[in-house]
Design a protein around this motif. Sequence first.
Motif, mmCIF file in Angstrom:
data_model
loop_
_atom_site.group_PDB
_atom_site.id
_atom_site.type_symbol
_atom_site.label_atom_id
_atom_site.label_comp_id
_atom_site.label_asym_id
_atom_site.label_seq_id
_atom_site.Cartn_x
_atom_site.Cartn_y
_atom_site.Cartn_z
ATOM 1 N N ASP A 1 0.829 -1.211 0.000
ATOM 2 C CA ASP A 1 0.000 0.000 0.000
ATOM 3 C C ASP A 1 0.861 1.257 0.000
ATOM 4 N N ASP A 2 2.049 1.160 0.572
ATOM 5 C CA ASP A 2 2.988 2.291 0.627
ATOM 6 C C ASP A 2 4.390 1.688 0.705
ATOM 7 N N VAL A 3 5.236 2.024 -0.215
ATOM 8 C CA VAL A 3 6.563 1.421 -0.284
ATOM 9 C C VAL A 3 7.440 1.851 0.882
ATOM 10 N N LYS A 4 7.354 3.115 1.279
ATOM 11 C CA LYS A 4 8.217 3.634 2.341
ATOM 12 C C LYS A 4 7.703 3.306 3.747
ATOM 13 N N LYS A 5 6.377 3.349 3.927
ATOM 14 C CA LYS A 5 5.768 3.046 5.225
ATOM 15 C C LYS A 5 4.607 2.077 5.026
ATOM 16 N N PRO A 6 4.924 0.827 4.692
ATOM 17 C CA PRO A 6 3.856 -0.127 4.401
ATOM 18 C C PRO A 6 3.044 -0.497 5.640
ATOM 19 N N THR A 7 1.747 -0.708 5.418
ATOM 20 C CA THR A 7 0.877 -1.255 6.464
ATOM 21 C C THR A 7 0.111 -2.469 5.947
ATOM 22 N N PHE A 8 0.197 -2.716 4.623
ATOM 23 C CA PHE A 8 -0.514 -3.826 3.999
ATOM 24 C C PHE A 8 0.299 -4.276 2.788
ATOM 25 N N VAL A 9 0.762 -5.521 2.810
ATOM 26 C CA VAL A 9 1.610 -6.057 1.747
ATOM 27 C C VAL A 9 1.035 -7.390 1.300
ATOM 28 N N LYS A 10 0.965 -7.578 -0.020
ATOM 29 C CA LYS A 10 0.511 -8.851 -0.589
ATOM 30 C C LYS A 10 1.680 -9.453 -1.365
ATOM 31 N N ILE A 11 1.964 -10.727 -1.089
ATOM 32 C CA ILE A 11 3.039 -11.425 -1.781
ATOM 33 C C ILE A 11 2.475 -12.712 -2.377
ATOM 34 N N PHE A 12 2.650 -12.844 -3.676
ATOM 35 C CA PHE A 12 2.182 -14.029 -4.384
ATOM 36 C C PHE A 12 3.302 -15.055 -4.437
ATOM 37 N N HIS A 13 2.942 -16.328 -4.297
ATOM 38 C CA HIS A 13 3.947 -17.382 -4.394
ATOM 39 C C HIS A 13 4.408 -17.457 -5.849
ATOM 40 N N PRO A 14 5.719 -17.523 -6.085
ATOM 41 C CA PRO A 14 6.233 -17.529 -7.460
ATOM 42 C C PRO A 14 5.713 -18.694 -8.314
ATOM 43 N N LYS A 15 5.307 -19.774 -7.692
ATOM 44 C CA LYS A 15 4.851 -20.940 -8.454
ATOM 45 C C LYS A 15 3.326 -21.035 -8.530
ATOM 46 N N ASN A 16 2.626 -19.976 -8.097
ATOM 47 C CA ASN A 16 1.160 -19.976 -8.144
ATOM 48 C C ASN A 16 0.663 -18.619 -8.641
ATOM 49 N N LEU A 17 1.057 -18.280 -9.840
ATOM 50 C CA LEU A 17 0.701 -16.964 -10.357
ATOM 51 C C LEU A 17 -0.556 -16.973 -11.209
ATOM 52 N N GLY A 18 -0.982 -18.128 -11.675
ATOM 53 C CA GLY A 18 -2.204 -18.174 -12.476
ATOM 54 C C GLY A 18 -2.090 -17.279 -13.683
ATOM 55 N N LYS A 19 -3.194 -16.638 -14.028
ATOM 56 C CA LYS A 19 -3.213 -15.708 -15.156
ATOM 57 C C LYS A 19 -2.762 -14.354 -14.644
ATOM 58 N N THR A 20 -1.750 -13.799 -15.264
ATOM 59 C CA THR A 20 -1.164 -12.580 -14.743
ATOM 60 C C THR A 20 -1.679 -11.307 -15.387
ATOM 61 N N CYS A 21 -2.564 -11.429 -16.371
ATOM 62 C CA CYS A 21 -3.009 -10.217 -17.065
ATOM 63 C C CYS A 21 -4.016 -9.422 -16.247
ATOM 64 N N GLY A 22 -4.526 -9.977 -15.177
ATOM 65 C CA GLY A 22 -5.444 -9.250 -14.313
ATOM 66 C C GLY A 22 -6.891 -9.302 -14.761
ATOM 67 N N SER A 23 -7.159 -9.956 -15.885
ATOM 68 C CA SER A 23 -8.537 -9.999 -16.359
ATOM 69 C C SER A 23 -9.200 -11.337 -16.070
ATOM 70 N N SER A 24 -8.555 -12.161 -15.315
ATOM 71 C CA SER A 24 -9.096 -13.470 -14.989
ATOM 72 C C SER A 24 -10.342 -13.349 -14.128
ATOM 73 N N GLU A 25 -11.291 -14.276 -14.350
ATOM 74 C CA GLU A 25 -12.470 -14.319 -13.481
ATOM 75 C C GLU A 25 -12.067 -14.651 -12.052
ATOM 76 N N ASN A 26 -11.046 -15.465 -11.920
ATOM 77 C CA ASN A 26 -10.552 -15.869 -10.610
ATOM 78 C C ASN A 26 -9.058 -15.561 -10.520
ATOM 79 N N PRO A 27 -8.700 -14.300 -10.254
ATOM 80 C CA PRO A 27 -7.274 -13.988 -10.156
ATOM 81 C C PRO A 27 -6.646 -14.774 -9.007
ATOM 82 N N PRO A 28 -5.343 -15.042 -9.089
ATOM 83 C CA PRO A 28 -4.708 -15.819 -8.022
ATOM 84 C C PRO A 28 -4.766 -15.079 -6.688
ATOM 85 N N MET A 29 -4.808 -15.846 -5.644
ATOM 86 C CA MET A 29 -4.818 -15.308 -4.287
ATOM 87 C C MET A 29 -3.369 -15.145 -3.832
#
Length: 140
Positions: A79-107
């Motif tokens: 949410d903020d690179v310098k003072k983060p309070t919320f960070v999401k990290i995707f597992h490198p081996k579970n990226l699914g469809k990366t274009c962002g238009s998927s009905e079910n984007p990866p968690m």
Amino acid sequence: MDYFQKFKGRFVGIMQLDDCDQLLQTLINTPNNWFVYDTLQPMPSKCLGADDFVKKIKQIKSIVDDEHDERYCGIVYADDVKKPTFVKIFHPKNLGKTCGSSENPPMPQWIISKEKPMDVVAEFGPKEGSEGLISKYLKF
């Protein structure tokens, strides 16, 4: 803003591996009052202690370093690179469809936040029996 709104809110994508290292180091340097929610595990009910938090961030960094086969990051969002309070990290081996238009984007596998988590898997994960566009019409 509640946890779900923050989860679906605006994030900065970390594209350079050096920037990812810097963000994770920022987390390590401020180890107090963080929740680490591994979405493959039960939701945490309390913050990790500082030592456990640092250990967990180092484990996540090791997975990103060892299993992400790209010359760029693209799997870490804050949410903020310098003072983060919320960070999401995707597992490198579970990226699914990366274009962002998927009905079910990866968690994301790991959600690191200052706020107590809510069940994002139940709220935003794939619904039981949901099908993608192609699978609706083609049965194998």
